[in-house]
Design a protein around this motif. Structure first.
Motif, PDB file in Angstrom:
ATOM      1  N   LEU A  13       0.825  -1.208   0.000  1.00  0.00           N
ATOM      2  CA  LEU A  13       0.000   0.000   0.000  1.00  0.00           C
ATOM      3  C   LEU A  13       0.860   1.259   0.000  1.00  0.00           C
ATOM      4  O   LEU A  13       0.495   2.281  -0.588  1.00  0.00           O
ATOM      5  CB  LEU A  13      -0.933   0.000   1.212  1.00  0.00           C
ATOM      6  CG  LEU A  13      -2.105  -0.996   1.161  1.00  0.00           C
ATOM      7  CD1 LEU A  13      -2.921  -0.926   2.441  1.00  0.00           C
ATOM      8  CD2 LEU A  13      -2.991  -0.724  -0.043  1.00  0.00           C
ATOM      9  N   GLY A  14       2.007   1.200   0.665  1.00  0.00           N
ATOM     10  CA  GLY A  14       2.923   2.334   0.620  1.00  0.00           C
ATOM     11  C   GLY A  14       3.404   2.602  -0.799  1.00  0.00           C
ATOM     12  O   GLY A  14       3.519   3.764  -1.225  1.00  0.00           O
ATOM     13  N   LYS A  15       3.712   1.525  -1.534  1.00  0.00           N
ATOM     14  CA  LYS A  15       4.127   1.685  -2.931  1.00  0.00           C
ATOM     15  C   LYS A  15       2.983   2.262  -3.767  1.00  0.00           C
ATOM     16  O   LYS A  15       3.195   3.094  -4.656  1.00  0.00           O
ATOM     17  CB  LYS A  15       4.550   0.323  -3.500  1.00  0.00           C
ATOM     18  CG  LYS A  15       5.800  -0.259  -2.839  1.00  0.00           C
ATOM     19  CD  LYS A  15       7.018   0.615  -3.096  1.00  0.00           C
ATOM     20  CE  LYS A  15       8.279  -0.029  -2.529  1.00  0.00           C
ATOM     21  NZ  LYS A  15       9.487   0.817  -2.772  1.00  0.00           N
ATOM     22  N   PHE A  16       1.748   1.814  -3.481  1.00  0.00           N
ATOM     23  CA  PHE A  16       0.590   2.356  -4.188  1.00  0.00           C
ATOM     24  C   PHE A  16       0.460   3.854  -3.924  1.00  0.00           C
ATOM     25  O   PHE A  16       0.174   4.639  -4.832  1.00  0.00           O
ATOM     26  CB  PHE A  16      -0.688   1.633  -3.743  1.00  0.00           C
ATOM     27  CG  PHE A  16      -0.986   0.384  -4.508  1.00  0.00           C
ATOM     28  CD1 PHE A  16      -1.486   0.455  -5.805  1.00  0.00           C
ATOM     29  CD2 PHE A  16      -0.759  -0.869  -3.959  1.00  0.00           C
ATOM     30  CE1 PHE A  16      -1.767  -0.695  -6.511  1.00  0.00           C
ATOM     31  CE2 PHE A  16      -1.020  -2.021  -4.667  1.00  0.00           C
ATOM     32  CZ  PHE A  16      -1.531  -1.947  -5.946  1.00  0.00           C
ATOM     33  N   GLU A  17       0.633   4.252  -2.657  1.00  0.00           N
ATOM     34  CA  GLU A  17       0.521   5.662  -2.308  1.00  0.00           C
ATOM     35  C   GLU A  17       1.546   6.503  -3.065  1.00  0.00           C
ATOM     36  O   GLU A  17       1.226   7.576  -3.602  1.00  0.00           O
ATOM     37  CB  GLU A  17       0.704   5.834  -0.801  1.00  0.00           C
ATOM     38  CG  GLU A  17       0.583   7.282  -0.347  1.00  0.00           C
ATOM     39  CD  GLU A  17       0.850   7.448   1.129  1.00  0.00           C
ATOM     40  OE1 GLU A  17       0.670   8.577   1.632  1.00  0.00           O
ATOM     41  OE2 GLU A  17       1.236   6.460   1.786  1.00  0.00           O
ATOM     42  N   ALA A  18       2.781   6.010  -3.120  1.00  0.00           N
ATOM     43  CA  ALA A  18       3.829   6.752  -3.828  1.00  0.00           C
ATOM     44  C   ALA A  18       3.496   6.879  -5.314  1.00  0.00           C
ATOM     45  O   ALA A  18       3.677   7.953  -5.930  1.00  0.00           O
ATOM     46  CB  ALA A  18       5.172   6.049  -3.629  1.00  0.00           C
ATOM     47  N   ILE A  30       0.520   6.779  -6.716  1.00  0.00           N
ATOM     48  CA  ILE A  30      -0.628   7.675  -6.902  1.00  0.00           C
ATOM     49  C   ILE A  30      -0.194   9.127  -6.788  1.00  0.00           C
ATOM     50  O   ILE A  30      -0.672  10.003  -7.526  1.00  0.00           O
ATOM     51  CB  ILE A  30      -1.714   7.336  -5.857  1.00  0.00           C
ATOM     52  CG1 ILE A  30      -2.327   5.971  -6.175  1.00  0.00           C
ATOM     53  CG2 ILE A  30      -2.809   8.399  -5.843  1.00  0.00           C
ATOM     54  CD1 ILE A  30      -3.261   5.445  -5.111  1.00  0.00           C
ATOM     55  N   ARG A  31       0.762   9.413  -5.868  1.00  0.00           N
ATOM     56  CA  ARG A  31       1.259  10.794  -5.754  1.00  0.00           C
ATOM     57  C   ARG A  31       1.959  11.229  -7.047  1.00  0.00           C
ATOM     58  O   ARG A  31       1.816  12.377  -7.484  1.00  0.00           O
ATOM     59  CB  ARG A  31       2.216  10.898  -4.573  1.00  0.00           C
ATOM     60  CG  ARG A  31       1.536  10.813  -3.211  1.00  0.00           C
ATOM     61  CD  ARG A  31       2.541  10.989  -2.098  1.00  0.00           C
ATOM     62  NE  ARG A  31       1.899  10.882  -0.794  1.00  0.00           N
ATOM     63  CZ  ARG A  31       1.311  11.899  -0.172  1.00  0.00           C
ATOM     64  NH1 ARG A  31       1.279  13.097  -0.752  1.00  0.00           N
ATOM     65  NH2 ARG A  31       0.733  11.732   1.010  1.00  0.00           N
TER      66      ARG A  31
END
Length: 544
Positions: A223-228, A230-231
């Motif tokens: 999920l952290g990779k997804f957040e990055a 998406i940013r």
């Protein structure tokens, strides 16, 4: 999740403590019951063998002093001395004070006497040493073997040297009291509860640790990779993609990475033709703005019309209020004149005619209002019947004669000699003519003429009614609105002549209800001619 699991653990521990406590109480009850049965067996054995114990080998009675109470009390004392248990035989009227019941035992004796079906009485409580015990009571009842010591006659000294109580078989003598210490059960309960709690907490901690490790690797990190990613997309980098294997994404997260990559590709594709679409949307927006401008102008026009209609209605209601008050005021005034005893007959007749005219005017106004309301809700229907034009005109003369007489006018009524009978709604046709004649009288000076003519059209398809007057006439600019509801021409406010604005509107609606029409020809200052034409319908006298 940890909080939920912890709460479930607490609930489980509480339930386990309650269950263990319940089981301990049942075990105490069972143990006390067995002891009571054993003590009762000793008591019964002594009661049954009293004769054998107190009879020597020669068959002579020799009381040994070993009666039921002594044996029971002694056995209980020996049992109490050797264990932590306390076993007593007690009564609320003992022969020996050491057998006197305490407060709890007295309650048990009272309960047994009150309820003959009660077989035991138990509860947790304390005794003299202050320790907690499980206290269990069973009743001691008077039997036939006890009558020698406790039966009748009351007061007689028995073999033990005590006076008899005069009891009968079945009476409650006392209770066998068994008190079992609860310390051991409480300690075992606490120990079991602590062990289970520690075991549950250990299992919970292990589960949470495993869940934490798995979540960090397979949920939080991806999920952290997804957040990055998406940013980056949000910042405009539409070339960003996510490698599911690289971030250890499994199951739904792997599917989510595929959806994200598809979305990024779609956004990158949309960006290429965005300017073209923006131009198209701009052009469409301009067209929409133009359409809105046109609609705004139309709305302004409609709003102006609504304001005009509202003005007409305001004028109508103001005028209607005046119309209702005017005849009522005149009627009240003339009634006051009639009360004068010195009023001469000519003046009296003149006043009566004026009252009749004002009454007719008021009734006409109310009828117009009611009929208009009926038209609004669609409650007006034709009720056709055979009509004789001469009868119709005769009724019209009677109705409007008070108005004619009040202004000293010269009416003229004519019906074509070859006028046939026809089908129509007589009341509504009379209403049309009445409204037209009322207007003719209202807008004419005193001592003028009005004409009412009824005839069949030359082609024979219509029945025609003409109402002519020598009144003030209608300005040309007002001819288009005279039949509209709530509207009057400018002369209605320029001259001292009242009107509701409903009469001609109702006349038009009644004419159209017959399938006909109404028209007007007028010239200001020269009078008006109103023409009503309805389709001719020949009566069918053969029906029925």
């Amino acid at each position: 999740m940890t909080i939920v699991v912890f709460l479930l653990l607490v609930v489980s521990i509480v339930a386990d403590v309650w269950l263990q406590n319940r089981q301990s109480e049942e075990a105490l009850h069972e143990q006390a019951y067995i002891l009571s049965e054993q003590m009762q067996a000793v008591w019964d054995f002594m009661a049954v063998n009293q004769d054998r114990i107190n009879t020597d080998a020669d068959g002579d009675y020799n009381f040994k002093g070993l009666h039921c109470s002594i044996v029971g009390t002694s056995v209980g004392a020996l049992f109490t001395d050797r264990t932590d248990y306390v076993i007593r035989y007690v009564s609320d009227m003992p022969r020996n004070e050491q057998n006197r019941a305490d407060e709890f035992e007295e309650k048990a004796i009272a309960a047994f006497r009150q309820n003959g079906n009660l077989i035991n009485y138990a509860s947790f409580g304390t005794i003299d040493n202050g320790e907690e015990y499980y206290r269990f009571m069973v009743p001691l009842k008077m039997t036939s073997g006890c009558e020698e010591c406790h039966g009748n006659p009351a007061g007689e000294v028995d073999v033990t040297g005590f006076p008899k109580e005069g009891m009968k078989t079945g009476d409650i003598v006392g209770v066998a009291s068994i008190s079992i210490p609860t310390d051991t059960y409480r300690e075992n309960l606490i120990t079991r509860t602590l062990l289970r709690t520690l075991l549950s907490v250990a299992v919970l901690a292990a589960c949470l640790l495993v869940i934490y490790c798995v979540s960090m690797r397979f949920v939080v990190h991806p999920l952290g990779k997804f957040e990055a990613a998406i940013r980056k997309v949000g910042a405009g980098d539409l070339k960003t993609r996510i490698d599911a294997e690289d971030i250890h994404a499994k199951g739904e997260l792997e599917n989510l990475s595929d959806y994200f990559n598809e979305m990024a590709e779609e956004l990158d594709s949309l960006r290429l033709d965005l300017e073209t679409k923006v131009d198209e949307r701009t052009e469409q927006l301009a067209d929409a703005n133009n359409a809105l401008a046109r609609q705004a102008r139309e709305l302004e026009k409609v709003n102006s019309q609504l304001q005009a209609d509202d003005k007409y209605k305001t004028h109508y209601f103001t005028m209607m209020s005046h119309e209702l008050r005017t005849p009522l005021t005149a009627i009240r005034a003339h009634i006051g004149i009639l009360k004068d005893p010195d009023l001469d007959e000519n003046k009296r007749q003149e006043v009566i005619r004026s009252i009749q005219a004002n009454t007719m005017s008021l009734a006409k106004l109310v009828n117009n209002i009611l009929d208009s309301a009926k038209f609004e809700v669609g409650a007006i229907k034709l009720e056709k019947e055979v009509i004789d034009a001469s009868d119709l005109i005769s009724q019209l003369e009677k109705v409007i004669s008070p108005l004619i007489d009040a202004k000293d006018m010269r009416p003229s009524y004519s019906v074509d000699d070859e006028m046939p009978l026809f089908m129509g709604d007589e009341d509504k046709l009379l209403h049309i003519l009445e409204n037209l004649c009322t207007n003719a009288v209202k807008y004419s000076e005193d001592r003028r003429s009005i004409w009412v003519n009824v005839y069949q059209s030359k082609d024979g398809k219509s029945i025609c009614f003409d109402v002519s007057d020598e009144g003030v006439g209608i300005p040309e600019e007002d001819l288009g609105i005279v039949f509209e509801k709530f509207k009057q021409g400018e002369r209605a406010t320029a001259r001292p002549v009242s009107g509701s604005g409903l009469g001609l509107s109702l006349a038009k609606e009644y004419a159209e209800l017959h399938g006909g029409r109404i028209t007007v020809r007028s010239k200001e200052g020269e009078g008006s001619i109103f023409k009503v034409a309805i389709p001719y319908e020949e009566p069918d006298f053969d029906i029925g």
